[in-house]
Design a protein around this motif. Sequence first.
Motif, PDB file in Angstrom:
ATOM      1  N   UNK A   1       0.815  -1.225   0.000  1.00 54.97           N
ATOM      2  CA  UNK A   1       0.000   0.000   0.000  1.00 54.97           C
ATOM      3  C   UNK A   1       0.846   1.270   0.000  1.00 54.97           C
ATOM      4  N   UNK A   2       2.165   1.105   0.132  1.00 57.07           N
ATOM      5  CA  UNK A   2       3.089   2.233   0.220  1.00 57.07           C
ATOM      6  C   UNK A   2       2.722   3.154   1.380  1.00 57.07           C
ATOM      7  N   UNK A   3       2.364   2.550   2.487  1.00 58.62           N
ATOM      8  CA  UNK A   3       2.063   3.268   3.729  1.00 58.62           C
ATOM      9  C   UNK A   3       2.720   2.480   4.857  1.00 58.62           C
ATOM     10  N   UNK A   4       2.793   3.057   6.021  1.00 59.14           N
ATOM     11  CA  UNK A   4       3.419   2.333   7.126  1.00 59.14           C
ATOM     12  C   UNK A   4       2.838   2.792   8.454  1.00 59.14           C
ATOM     13  N   UNK A   5       1.961   1.981   9.011  1.00 52.05           N
ATOM     14  CA  UNK A   5       1.342   2.311  10.296  1.00 52.05           C
ATOM     15  C   UNK A   5       2.395   2.405  11.400  1.00 52.05           C
ATOM     16  N   UNK A   6       3.387   1.515  11.366  1.00 58.96           N
ATOM     17  CA  UNK A   6       4.423   1.551  12.393  1.00 58.96           C
ATOM     18  C   UNK A   6       5.226   2.851  12.276  1.00 58.96           C
ATOM     19  N   UNK A   7       5.513   3.284  11.067  1.00 56.08           N
ATOM     20  CA  UNK A   7       6.225   4.549  10.866  1.00 56.08           C
ATOM     21  C   UNK A   7       5.426   5.731  11.387  1.00 56.08           C
ATOM     22  N   UNK A   8       4.107   5.701  11.153  1.00 56.03           N
ATOM     23  CA  UNK A   8       3.236   6.775  11.657  1.00 56.03           C
ATOM     24  C   UNK A   8       3.282   6.805  13.179  1.00 56.03           C
ATOM     25  N   UNK A   9       3.205   5.617  13.806  1.00 57.08           N
ATOM     26  CA  UNK A   9       3.257   5.565  15.270  1.00 57.08           C
ATOM     27  C   UNK A   9       4.609   6.038  15.799  1.00 57.08           C
ATOM     28  N   UNK A  10       5.688   5.596  15.164  1.00 57.62           N
ATOM     29  CA  UNK A  10       7.018   6.013  15.609  1.00 57.62           C
ATOM     30  C   UNK A  10       7.236   7.507  15.416  1.00 57.62           C
ATOM     31  N   UNK A  11       6.621   8.093  14.395  1.00 63.38           N
ATOM     32  CA  UNK A  11       6.803   9.530  14.153  1.00 63.38           C
ATOM     33  C   UNK A  11       6.200  10.376  15.266  1.00 63.38           C
ATOM     34  N   UNK A  12       5.324   9.791  16.080  1.00 64.30           N
ATOM     35  CA  UNK A  12       4.693  10.522  17.177  1.00 64.30           C
ATOM     36  C   UNK A  12       5.566  10.557  18.439  1.00 64.30           C
ATOM     37  N   UNK A  13       6.636   9.771  18.456  1.00 65.56           N
ATOM     38  CA  UNK A  13       7.534   9.775  19.616  1.00 65.56           C
ATOM     39  C   UNK A  13       8.274  11.112  19.698  1.00 65.56           C
ATOM     40  N   UNK A  14       8.569  11.592  20.904  1.00 71.19           N
ATOM     41  CA  UNK A  14       9.284  12.867  21.056  1.00 71.19           C
ATOM     42  C   UNK A  14      10.601  12.904  20.279  1.00 71.19           C
ATOM     43  N   UNK A  15      11.282  11.789  20.204  1.00 71.70           N
ATOM     44  CA  UNK A  15      12.554  11.705  19.473  1.00 71.70           C
ATOM     45  C   UNK A  15      12.382  12.130  18.019  1.00 71.70           C
ATOM     46  N   UNK A  16      11.266  11.769  17.424  1.00 71.80           N
ATOM     47  CA  UNK A  16      11.029  12.039  16.006  1.00 71.80           C
ATOM     48  C   UNK A  16      10.322  13.354  15.735  1.00 71.80           C
ATOM     49  N   UNK A  17       9.641  13.870  16.717  1.00 73.31           N
ATOM     50  CA  UNK A  17       8.867  15.086  16.471  1.00 73.31           C
ATOM     51  C   UNK A  17       9.738  16.319  16.344  1.00 73.31           C
ATOM     52  N   UNK A  18      10.707  16.448  17.200  1.00 70.62           N
ATOM     53  CA  UNK A  18      11.504  17.675  17.167  1.00 70.62           C
ATOM     54  C   UNK A  18      10.631  18.852  17.552  1.00 70.62           C
ATOM     55  N   UNK A  19      11.091  20.063  17.270  1.00 77.75           N
ATOM     56  CA  UNK A  19      10.285  21.233  17.611  1.00 77.75           C
ATOM     57  C   UNK A  19       9.040  21.293  16.727  1.00 77.75           C
ATOM     58  N   UNK A  20       7.944  21.707  17.299  1.00 76.85           N
ATOM     59  CA  UNK A  20       6.679  21.796  16.563  1.00 76.85           C
ATOM     60  C   UNK A  20       6.759  22.930  15.537  1.00 76.85           C
ATOM     61  N   UNK A  21       6.229  22.668  14.349  1.00 71.58           N
ATOM     62  CA  UNK A  21       6.229  23.683  13.299  1.00 71.58           C
ATOM     63  C   UNK A  21       5.064  24.633  13.520  1.00 71.58           C
TER      64      UNK A  21
END
Length: 193
Positions: free
Chosen positions: A160-180
């Motif tokens: 499907x060229x999507x990744x639920x695990x990637x979406x979940x991991x992107x929500x971790x503070x490590x991946x978020x960085x400063x809010x835009x």
Amino acid sequence: MSTERTVQSITPAVVHRLVQEGRAPRLLDVRTPGEFRTVHIPGSYNVPLNTLREHRAELRSHLDEEVVLVCRSGQRAREAEQALAQAGLPNLRVLEGGMNAWEAAGAVVERGPERWDMERQVRLVAGSIVLVTGLAGILVPGVHLVGTAVGAGLTYAALSNSCAMGVLLSKLPYNRGPRTDIRTVIAELRSAS
């Protein structure tokens, strides 16, 4: 008859030449702030995909020239292109191959603190789950099915060229960085006009 639009792309070599000639298009990087901080094209603006979708009408009035959308490999940039095109913005292109291709071409980048990219994080988490549940399955019957479910999820993600695990991991503070902050982005777009 298909109503799907053809996404226009532009190669890193062409963008690099335009930048060197002083005719650079607006470069909108739709990756997460954490990814952007790690490495980005000088002069690009970070507008994460979710922020772009939410504020596309506001952005539209500040993007009247050619816009090139950038992500890691091109998938999120294509999604951003669809969102902005639906808002009526013309002159959109996607950087072919994304930052992967830009760096492979040897083009200039700005680097920040190094962090693992999302694909590597997904491989670590998925591999760890499969390894642990496979070993635990020796002692606890049926636990190995968790690893099977992860494998099914990765197969679906590829198809499907999507990744639920990637979406979940992107929500971790490590991946978020400063809010835009969209107001800051719009102010930067205005001042660069």
